[in-house]
Scaffold this motif. Structure first.
Motif, mmCIF file in Angstrom:
data_model
loop_
_atom_site.group_PDB
_atom_site.id
_atom_site.type_symbol
_atom_site.label_atom_id
_atom_site.label_comp_id
_atom_site.label_asym_id
_atom_site.label_seq_id
_atom_site.Cartn_x
_atom_site.Cartn_y
_atom_site.Cartn_z
ATOM 1 N N PHE A 62 -5.869 -5.359 16.388
ATOM 2 C CA PHE A 62 -5.431 -5.072 15.026
ATOM 3 C C PHE A 62 -3.927 -5.232 14.935
ATOM 4 C CE2 PHE A 62 -9.275 -2.541 15.558
ATOM 5 C CZ PHE A 62 -9.965 -2.753 14.377
ATOM 6 N N LEU A 63 -3.476 -5.726 13.814
ATOM 7 C CA LEU A 63 -2.066 -5.658 13.478
ATOM 8 C C LEU A 63 -1.909 -4.623 12.381
ATOM 9 C CD1 LEU A 63 0.877 -6.678 13.606
ATOM 10 C CD2 LEU A 63 0.259 -8.325 11.814
ATOM 11 N N ASN A 64 -1.180 -3.546 12.691
ATOM 12 C CA ASN A 64 -0.814 -2.569 11.673
ATOM 13 C C ASN A 64 0.386 -3.149 10.939
ATOM 14 O OD1 ASN A 64 0.431 -0.468 10.263
ATOM 15 N ND2 ASN A 64 -0.140 1.092 11.757
ATOM 16 N N ILE A 65 0.159 -3.733 9.761
ATOM 17 C CA ILE A 65 1.256 -4.410 9.090
ATOM 18 C C ILE A 65 2.175 -3.429 8.372
ATOM 19 C CG2 ILE A 65 -0.083 -6.526 8.861
ATOM 20 C CD1 ILE A 65 -0.443 -6.010 5.954
ATOM 21 N N THR A 66 1.740 -2.195 8.205
ATOM 22 C CA THR A 66 2.607 -1.179 7.626
ATOM 23 C C THR A 66 3.756 -0.871 8.580
ATOM 24 O OG1 THR A 66 0.706 -0.217 6.474
ATOM 25 C CG2 THR A 66 2.682 1.153 6.662
ATOM 26 N N GLU A 67 3.442 -0.859 9.880
ATOM 27 C CA GLU A 67 4.449 -0.553 10.893
ATOM 28 C C GLU A 67 4.798 -1.760 11.758
ATOM 29 O OE1 GLU A 67 2.872 2.710 13.096
ATOM 30 O OE2 GLU A 67 2.497 3.933 11.312
ATOM 31 N N CYS A 68 4.178 -2.917 11.472
ATOM 32 C CA CYS A 68 4.378 -4.150 12.251
ATOM 33 C C CYS A 68 4.145 -3.876 13.742
ATOM 34 C CB CYS A 68 5.780 -4.703 12.019
ATOM 35 S SG CYS A 68 5.856 -6.508 12.225
ATOM 36 N N LYS A 69 2.941 -3.378 14.033
ATOM 37 C CA LYS A 69 2.614 -2.950 15.391
ATOM 38 C C LYS A 69 1.220 -3.453 15.767
ATOM 39 C CE LYS A 69 3.609 1.296 16.185
ATOM 40 N NZ LYS A 69 3.539 2.784 16.176
ATOM 41 N N ASN A 103 0.861 -1.181 0.000
ATOM 42 C CA ASN A 103 0.000 0.000 0.000
ATOM 43 C C ASN A 103 0.899 1.232 0.000
ATOM 44 O OD1 ASN A 103 -1.841 2.036 0.442
ATOM 45 N ND2 ASN A 103 -2.915 0.987 2.109
ATOM 46 N N THR A 104 0.896 1.969 -1.084
ATOM 47 C CA THR A 104 1.809 3.107 -1.223
ATOM 48 C C THR A 104 1.165 4.428 -0.811
ATOM 49 O OG1 THR A 104 1.184 3.404 -3.542
ATOM 50 C CG2 THR A 104 3.074 1.982 -3.077
ATOM 51 N N VAL A 105 -0.113 4.396 -0.436
ATOM 52 C CA VAL A 105 -0.802 5.652 -0.115
ATOM 53 C C VAL A 105 -1.363 5.691 1.310
ATOM 54 C CG1 VAL A 105 -1.412 6.143 -2.512
ATOM 55 C CG2 VAL A 105 -2.971 4.796 -1.105
ATOM 56 N N GLY A 106 -1.398 4.560 1.991
ATOM 57 C CA GLY A 106 -1.986 4.529 3.334
ATOM 58 C C GLY A 106 -1.453 3.365 4.140
ATOM 59 N N ARG A 107 -2.234 2.961 5.118
ATOM 60 C CA ARG A 107 -1.822 1.893 6.034
ATOM 61 C C ARG A 107 -2.636 0.625 5.785
ATOM 62 N NH1 ARG A 107 -3.322 4.679 11.474
ATOM 63 N NH2 ARG A 107 -5.137 5.092 10.168
ATOM 64 N N ASP A 108 -2.046 -0.492 6.178
ATOM 65 C CA ASP A 108 -2.730 -1.784 6.101
ATOM 66 C C ASP A 108 -2.900 -2.345 7.505
ATOM 67 O OD1 ASP A 108 -2.966 -1.783 3.370
ATOM 68 O OD2 ASP A 108 -1.223 -3.074 3.018
ATOM 69 N N PHE A 109 -4.093 -2.885 7.777
ATOM 70 C CA PHE A 109 -4.386 -3.500 9.066
ATOM 71 C C PHE A 109 -4.949 -4.900 8.842
ATOM 72 C CE2 PHE A 109 -4.836 1.052 9.670
ATOM 73 C CZ PHE A 109 -4.191 1.293 10.878
ATOM 74 N N VAL A 110 -4.760 -5.758 9.839
ATOM 75 C CA VAL A 110 -5.418 -7.064 9.876
ATOM 76 C C VAL A 110 -6.159 -7.168 11.199
ATOM 77 C CG1 VAL A 110 -5.175 -9.552 9.585
ATOM 78 C CG2 VAL A 110 -3.412 -8.022 8.685
ATOM 79 N N THR A 111 -7.358 -7.739 11.173
ATOM 80 C CA THR A 111 -8.098 -7.987 12.407
ATOM 81 C C THR A 111 -8.704 -9.389 12.365
ATOM 82 O OG1 THR A 111 -9.617 -6.989 14.004
ATOM 83 C CG2 THR A 111 -10.371 -7.110 11.711
#
Length: 235
Positions: free
Chosen positions: A220-227, A10-18
């Motif tokens: 949630f896992l913020n996979i953009t920041e691995c958090k 994702n080059t414009v925002g963040r990715d999350f997993v839940t």
């Protein structure tokens, strides 16, 4: 139709997993609002079990139409795919009453859309870290082998059924406290196993169903920041 979906960074925002939703989309939306999710540029990947148990299973179709929402197929979602052949008694005991109240045309529409849900999703990131998403667990020691086998036409119908059922139903890794890493991927994110005290990591498998559908607070896992983060409105 492929059982695998792959996503570029994702080059414009963040990715999350839940984790699992189980018919509680209002609670999920409140949690997304709390983390500042931006549907214009962010993406939400989800570990399956959109339906059953909660009062809003009928909203799943609306959510599947959202361009930023990307779930895999869970075992409860698979009931919908097999509604005309599955054990309806078992399904009703596990929250399937909402489906029986629909007319046949509505049921068929749900079946068509749910059959399009992939068994596995792979997400690349700008940092080079790769995330695999599946509902219950990766049935192979190697993620790449799993993805290849999902779409391998040479596998028998029985072998394909065993593979997909394991991916959607198995709790073997969790119950055995199996900490072996799945090769060929940095992280595997799963739901399915309800957790009382927060996410659990076994090897490189992250269990993320902390029952936000029941408690109102989703992990949630913020996979953009691995958090990892938790958000929502406690019930």
């Amino acid at each position: 139709m492929s059982k695998v979906k792959r996503f570029e960074p994702n080059t414009v925002g963040r990715d999350f997993v839940t984790g699992d939703v189980h018919g509680h989309f209002t609670r999920l939306q409140l949690a997304l609002d709390a983390i500042g999710f931006d549907p214009a540029c962010d993406r939400l990947f989800q570990c399956g079990d959109l339906v059953d148990r909660g009062p809003e299973s009928h909203l799943a179709i609306e959510w599947l139409a959202k361009p930023w929402f990307h779930p895999v197929r869970g075992n409860h979602d698979d009931y919908v795919c097999r509604f005309d052949t599955c054990d309806t008694g078992n399904w009703l005991e596990n929250g399937g009453l909402w489906f029986s109240g629909m007319n046949k045309a509505e049921q068929l529409e749900h079946q068509v859309q749910f059959k399009e849900l992939p068994i596995a999703i792979e997400v690349a990131t700008a940092t080079g870290v790769t995330f695999g998403i599946v509902h219950a667990e990766c049935p192979r020691p190697d993620w790449g082998d799993f993805l290849r086998d999902l779409d391998d036409p040479s596998l028998s119908r029985k072998e394909q059924k065993l593979l997909t059922n394991t991916a959607m139903w198995s709790r073997r890794r969790y119950e055995l406290d199996d900490r072996d890493k799945v090769q060929g991927v940095d992280w595997v994110v799963v739901g399915h196993q309800p957790l009382e005290h927060g996410p659990v990591v076994l090897g490189n498998t992250l269990y993320l169903d902390t029952m936000g559908w029941r408690r109102g607070v989703f992990s949630f896992l913020n996979i953009t920041e691995c958090k990892l983060l938790q958000a929502g409105v406690a019930q």
